[in-house]
Design a protein around this motif. Structure first.
Motif, PDB file in Angstrom:
ATOM      1  N   THR A   1       3.486   4.234  -1.234  1.00 13.36           N
ATOM      2  CA  THR A   1       3.581   5.032  -2.461  1.00 13.36           C
ATOM      3  C   THR A   1       4.554   4.405  -3.442  1.00 13.36           C
ATOM      4  O   THR A   1       4.309   4.381  -4.660  1.00 13.36           O
TER       5      THR A   1
ATOM      6  N   GLU B   1     -11.439   7.572  -2.323  1.00 12.09           N
ATOM      7  CA  GLU B   1     -11.589   8.055  -0.950  1.00 12.09           C
ATOM      8  C   GLU B   1     -11.979   9.526  -0.908  1.00 12.09           C
ATOM      9  O   GLU B   1     -12.696   9.961  -0.005  1.00 12.09           O
TER      10      GLU B   1
ATOM     11  N   HIS C   1       0.810  -1.216   0.000  1.00 16.12           N
ATOM     12  CA  HIS C   1       0.000   0.000   0.000  1.00 16.12           C
ATOM     13  C   HIS C   1       0.841   1.263   0.000  1.00 16.12           C
ATOM     14  O   HIS C   1       0.290   2.358  -0.040  1.00 16.12           O
TER      15      HIS C   1
ATOM     16  N   GLU D   1      -4.853  -0.301  -4.380  1.00 18.80           N
ATOM     17  CA  GLU D   1      -4.675   0.780  -3.406  1.00 18.80           C
ATOM     18  C   GLU D   1      -4.563   2.133  -4.106  1.00 18.80           C
ATOM     19  O   GLU D   1      -5.098   3.134  -3.630  1.00 18.80           O
ATOM     20  N   SER D   2      -3.896   2.175  -5.267  1.00 17.29           N
ATOM     21  CA  SER D   2      -3.746   3.442  -5.987  1.00 17.29           C
ATOM     22  C   SER D   2      -5.107   3.969  -6.462  1.00 17.29           C
ATOM     23  O   SER D   2      -5.315   5.186  -6.532  1.00 17.29           O
TER      24      SER D   2
ATOM     25  N   ARG E   1      -7.218   5.256  -3.250  1.00 11.53           N
ATOM     26  CA  ARG E   1      -6.817   6.583  -2.751  1.00 11.53           C
ATOM     27  C   ARG E   1      -7.596   7.692  -3.456  1.00 11.53           C
ATOM     28  O   ARG E   1      -7.863   8.755  -2.888  1.00 11.53           O
TER      29      ARG E   1
END
Length: 349
Positions: A175, A239, A173, A232-233, A236
Motif C-alpha cells: 500500500t 479484481e 505491491h 498493482e494499484s 486491485r
C-alpha cells in the motif's frame, strides 16, 4: 525601390562576395541590372534573401536551401514562425543561464565556494533539454530544473522517498509503494499538463541520457518500481469486477506493454489536434494498435469486456495517469467504429 548589391550587403550584414556567390549558384539572382551592369535587388529578392538566411540558421546547406526554395507552395509566414520559435528557445536558454550566473555570483559575493562541477552539470543539462524539447515545451515543463519556478526540488524529495523505500525492501505491491506511485504519476500528469507528447519526449530523454539519470536519481530501476506499484494499484480495482480466472490472465499481462501506450496516445492526440478524420488510414492503423494492446491483457471474451466496461464506468481512477481524456477517447471510438468494431469504455487503456 531597387538596391545595388553593395547597399543590400550593408543593410543585411552580409558581404558583397556572399551575394555574388548566391547569384552564381542560382540561389539569389537579382531581378534587374543597371545600364552599367550593376546587380539590382527589389522587394521580392529581399524576401527570398530573408528565407535563405532563416534557413541557414537552421543549419541547412545552400544546396538544401535551394531545394526547399524551389517548392512552389513555400510559405514565408512558416519560415518566420520557425525563426520566432528558434529565437524563443534562445531567449529561454539565455534567461536560464542568467539565473544560474546570478546564483553563482551570489555565492561568490558571500565568499562561498560554489560546487562548480554541479553547476557545469546543470549547464550540460540545459543543453540536453534543447535536444529533446522546443522552447514552447520548456515553458510547459516545470519539472525541468530551468528557473526559480521549477518543481525539480519537489521531485528530488519524492525520488529520495522512493529510493529509501527500495533500499528498505518495501514491496512494490504494498500500500505504501502504491501511494508513492500515485503521487509520482499525479505530479507527472500535472507537470506535463496531461500532454502525452511531452511525456514521450521526457521518457526519451530519461532513457537516452545517463547524465539526466545521474542528476535526478531517476534510474531505470526506480521507474520500474513505480510502474510495478502503479500497475498493482489498478489491478486491485479490476479484481473486484473479474472472476478468478479472468483476473489471473489480467495479472499475467497487464502492464507488460506499458511502454507502448504513451507513444500511441501521443500520436492519436496529435491527429486529434490536427483534425485528422477518424476514417483516415493513419487513424485506422492507430485504432487497430489500440485494440491489439487492449486485447493483449483483456483477452477476446465479450463477457470479460463487459465487466471491464462496468469497472471503467464507476472507477475513474482507472483512467488516472493514462493521459486519456473524453475527447481523445471519443475520437478513438469513432476510428474503431470505422473498423466495424463496437467500441466501449472497456477498450480504454
Amino acid at each position: 525601390m531597387l538596391l545595388k548589391v553593395g547597399e543590400l550587403a550593408k543593410r543585411c550584414g552580409l558581404t558583397v562576395r556572399t551575394l555574388h556567390h548566391y547569384d552564381s549558384i542560382g540561389l539569389l539572382k537579382p531581378s534587374a541590372r543597371s545600364d552599367t551592369g550593376y546587380r539590382l535587388y527589389q522587394r521580392g529578392d529581399i524576401a527570398r534573401l530573408h528565407q535563405i538566411q532563416a534557413l541557414r540558421q537552421f543549419g541547412l546547406s545552400l544546396a538544401e536551401i535551394g531545394d526547399i526554395l524551389a517548392t512552389p507552395d513555400l510559405n514565408l509566414a512558416t519560415i518566420v514562425e520557425r525563426q520566432l520559435e528558434a529565437l524563443d528557445r534562445k531567449i529561454a536558454q539565455s534567461q536560464a543561464l542568467r539565473h544560474r550566473l546570478s546564483g553563482l555570483q551570489r555565492q561568490l559575493t558571500r565568499g562561498e565556494e560554489p560546487e562548480l562541477a554541479d553547476w557545469l552539470t546543470t549547464l550540460e543539462m540545459m543543453t540536453m533539454y534543447d535536444k529533446y524539447f522546443s522552447a514552447n515545451d520548456l515553458k510547459r515543463l516545470p519539472l525541468l530544473d530551468i528557473d526559480e519556478t521549477s518543481t525539480a526540488g519537489e521531485w528530488a524529495a519524492l525520488v529520495e522517498q522512493v529510493q529509501a523505500a527500495m533500499q528498505t525492501g518495501l514491496d512494490a505491491h504494498s500500500t505504501q509503494a502504491q501511494a508513492l506511485a500515485k503521487q509520482w504519476i499525479g505530479m507527472l500528469v500535472r507537470d506535463t499538463q496531461g500532454d502525452p507528447r511531452l511525456l514521450v519526449k521526457l521518457n526519451a530523454m530519461m532513457v537516452g541520457e545517463p547524465t539526466m539519470q545521474t542528476k535526478t536519481g531517476v534510474t531505470p530501476d526506480i521507474v520500474a518500481y513505480i510502474q510495478s506499484a502503479f500497475v498493482e494499484s489498478k489491478l486491485r480495482i479490476y479484481e473486484k469486477y473479474l472472476s478468478a480466472d479472468e483476473f489471473s490472465v489480467m495479472c499475467a499481462n497487464y502492464g507488460k506493454q506499458a511502454d507502448d501506450w504513451p507513444p500511441l496516445i501521443a500520436a492519436i492526440r496529435q491527429h486529434l489536434d490536427d483534425s485528422t478524420p477518424p476514417s483516415a488510414p493513419e487513424m485506422q492503423a492507430l485504432a487497430r494498435t489500440w485494440l491489439g494492446l487492449f486485447r493483449a491483457y483483456a483477452g477476446d471474451n465479450p463477457d470479460t469486456h463487459a465487466k471491464i466496461r462496468a469497472a471503467h464506468q464507476v472507477e475513474p481512477y482507472l483512467f488516472f495517469g493514462t493521459f486519456i481524456d473524453p475527447p481523445l477517447l471519443a475520437y478513438v471510438y469513432q476510428a474503431m467504429a470505422q473498423l466495424g468494431q463496437a467500441p466501449t469504455p472497456a477498450q480504454a487503456h
